[in-house]
Design a protein around this motif. Sequence first.
Motif, short mmCIF file in Angstrom:
data_model
loop_
_atom_site.label_atom_id
_atom_site.label_comp_id
_atom_site.label_asym_id
_atom_site.label_seq_id
_atom_site.Cartn_x
_atom_site.Cartn_y
_atom_site.Cartn_z
N ARG A 5 0.83 -1.10 0.22
CA ARG A 5 0.08 -0.50 -0.35
C ARG A 5 0.54 1.30 -0.05
O ARG A 5 2.33 1.59 0.64
CB ARG A 5 -1.12 0.19 1.13
CG ARG A 5 -1.96 -1.03 0.93
CD ARG A 5 -2.50 -1.65 2.31
NE ARG A 5 -3.76 -0.35 2.49
CZ ARG A 5 -4.92 -0.13 2.03
NH1 ARG A 5 -5.47 -0.54 1.41
NH2 ARG A 5 -5.69 0.65 2.35
N ILE A 6 0.10 2.28 -0.69
CA ILE A 6 1.26 3.41 -1.46
C ILE A 6 0.50 5.07 -1.07
O ILE A 6 -1.06 4.63 -1.08
CB ILE A 6 1.64 3.77 -2.33
CG1 ILE A 6 2.45 5.00 -2.68
CG2 ILE A 6 0.77 3.80 -3.79
CD1 ILE A 6 3.24 5.14 -3.85
N ALA A 7 0.72 6.15 -0.19
CA ALA A 7 -0.59 6.87 0.25
C ALA A 7 0.44 7.93 -0.74
O ALA A 7 1.83 8.06 -0.32
CB ALA A 7 0.07 7.06 1.81
N ILE A 8 -0.42 8.28 -1.50
CA ILE A 8 -0.19 9.71 -2.85
C ILE A 8 -0.71 11.17 -1.38
O ILE A 8 -2.18 11.44 -1.49
CB ILE A 8 -0.56 9.83 -3.96
CG1 ILE A 8 -0.15 8.64 -4.11
CG2 ILE A 8 -0.67 10.70 -4.47
CD1 ILE A 8 -0.19 8.24 -5.63
N ARG A 37 2.58 1.29 3.32
CA ARG A 37 3.96 1.20 3.90
C ARG A 37 5.19 2.48 3.50
O ARG A 37 5.98 2.88 3.71
CB ARG A 37 4.19 0.23 3.22
CG ARG A 37 4.31 -1.01 3.64
CD ARG A 37 4.90 -1.26 4.89
NE ARG A 37 6.35 -2.15 4.93
CZ ARG A 37 7.20 -1.16 5.53
NH1 ARG A 37 7.03 -0.32 5.91
NH2 ARG A 37 8.67 -1.38 5.33
N VAL A 38 4.51 3.46 1.79
CA VAL A 38 4.97 4.54 1.92
C VAL A 38 4.55 5.71 1.42
O VAL A 38 3.47 5.66 1.38
CB VAL A 38 5.91 4.28 0.35
CG1 VAL A 38 6.09 5.42 -0.05
CG2 VAL A 38 6.59 3.25 0.16
N VAL A 39 4.18 6.67 2.08
CA VAL A 39 3.96 8.11 1.60
C VAL A 39 4.58 9.20 0.19
O VAL A 39 5.50 9.67 1.14
CB VAL A 39 2.87 8.36 2.76
CG1 VAL A 39 4.23 9.19 4.66
CG2 VAL A 39 2.35 10.00 2.66
N GLN A 40 4.04 10.04 -0.19
CA GLN A 40 5.04 11.15 -1.17
C GLN A 40 3.90 11.80 -0.95
O GLN A 40 2.89 12.17 -1.17
CB GLN A 40 4.84 10.08 -2.14
CG GLN A 40 5.26 10.85 -2.93
CD GLN A 40 4.76 10.88 -4.87
OE1 GLN A 40 3.81 9.67 -5.02
NE2 GLN A 40 5.63 11.66 -5.72
N ARG A 80 6.71 2.66 11.78
CA ARG A 80 7.25 2.60 10.28
C ARG A 80 6.73 2.20 9.05
O ARG A 80 6.16 1.91 8.69
CB ARG A 80 6.98 0.84 11.06
CG ARG A 80 7.79 0.61 12.40
CD ARG A 80 8.94 0.61 12.75
NE ARG A 80 9.41 -0.31 11.70
CZ ARG A 80 10.49 -0.06 11.22
NH1 ARG A 80 11.30 0.00 12.06
NH2 ARG A 80 11.46 -1.46 10.89
N LEU A 81 6.78 3.71 8.38
CA LEU A 81 6.64 4.54 7.54
C LEU A 81 7.35 5.11 6.55
O LEU A 81 8.73 5.67 7.07
CB LEU A 81 5.59 5.56 7.92
CG LEU A 81 5.11 5.81 6.26
CD1 LEU A 81 4.14 5.34 5.48
CD2 LEU A 81 3.98 7.14 7.25
N TRP A 82 7.87 4.62 5.84
CA TRP A 82 8.88 5.23 4.58
C TRP A 82 8.23 6.17 4.17
O TRP A 82 6.79 6.45 3.88
CB TRP A 82 8.87 4.19 3.19
CG TRP A 82 9.85 3.66 3.88
CD1 TRP A 82 9.88 1.90 4.15
CD2 TRP A 82 11.48 3.48 3.02
NE1 TRP A 82 10.74 1.45 4.36
CE2 TRP A 82 11.89 2.11 3.47
CE3 TRP A 82 12.15 4.00 2.39
CZ2 TRP A 82 12.90 1.61 3.20
CZ3 TRP A 82 13.69 3.77 2.22
CH2 TRP A 82 13.74 2.22 2.85
N ALA A 229 -4.77 9.88 -0.88
CA ALA A 229 -4.75 8.67 -1.27
C ALA A 229 -4.73 7.43 -1.14
O ALA A 229 -2.87 7.23 -1.01
CB ALA A 229 -5.23 8.65 -3.03
N ILE A 230 -4.78 6.39 -0.52
CA ILE A 230 -4.14 5.47 -0.43
C ILE A 230 -4.46 4.16 -1.14
O ILE A 230 -5.57 3.92 -1.18
CB ILE A 230 -4.14 4.58 1.46
CG1 ILE A 230 -4.09 6.33 2.05
CG2 ILE A 230 -3.90 3.44 1.22
CD1 ILE A 230 -3.94 5.45 3.60
N THR A 231 -3.23 3.34 -2.00
CA THR A 231 -4.33 2.50 -3.14
C THR A 231 -2.89 1.32 -2.70
O THR A 231 -1.83 1.26 -2.72
CB THR A 231 -3.80 3.12 -4.52
OG1 THR A 231 -4.63 4.73 -4.63
CG2 THR A 231 -4.73 2.26 -5.03
#
Length: 276
Positions: A5-8, A37-40, A80-82, A229-231
């Motif tokens: 899962r990635i968050a934008i 796991r990743v947020v941008q 625990r998040l990139w 948004a988390i996808t």
Amino acid sequence: MTGMRIAIAQPRISADARVNGKTVRSLMRKAAAGRARVVQFPEGTLTGYPKEQIADWADVDWDVVRSELERIMALAKELRLWVVLGSAHPLTPPHRPHNSLYVISDAGELVDRYDKRFLSNTEVNHFYTPGFEPVVFDVDGYRFGCAICVEINFPHLFSQYERLGVECLLLSAYPVDAVFEVKARAYAAINCYWVAMSLPAQTVDLVPSGLIAPDGTYASQLAGKSELAITTIDREEPALEVPLTRARPWRATALKGTIYRNRAVTDPRSTNRTTT
């Protein structure tokens, strides 16, 4: 679940690093709550972006920027998040800063930094020092790459990331025209990887943030006042079998040219281009 899962993020950016830092941490918590796991974040999120929030680098309190960055890194470790965070990165005076994306690991460490390589005319002459290297990093078996805004006009950067094995290109920007979206979708479809676009709330009417799938369609898209948004990106997704397992490998093979050179023929009807 085979993917991740990635968050934008699509935050409103201000000229105050304290405000921006608080916004970033709030969205980090929401991303973690959504099991990302990743947020941008967009270009220039922490410091603000020149001509929009920043008129002169002398107006920026770099001690505050550094303090906010350290707080963000500490929270990344806690959650625990990139985190991939847009910010100006100060150099030794009198050199201008880089236009950067900080890559912060889920251990709260600054593991890399992408410095924008292709700057606009205004950026390179008045605001920034260019970078020169691509950046890739791996999270849970997925490979990510970084690009910033106007670099969307340089196709070789996107094909370079395809050759580096990137599966999701993180494109953080402060766009100025709507055709930006068309180019991003084209690169996703041509290179057969995901393109995650994180843009500020100020530009949502021009181009909304979102995740573009390897077939050039949107997997998710933010609109209006939406901030996150988390996808899931999933290389095992059946609907993406063609771009991921057929088109991308074939295009890599075709690009080498051997399959074509081995089928070259000696035939006067081939060499004579004016024959009927």
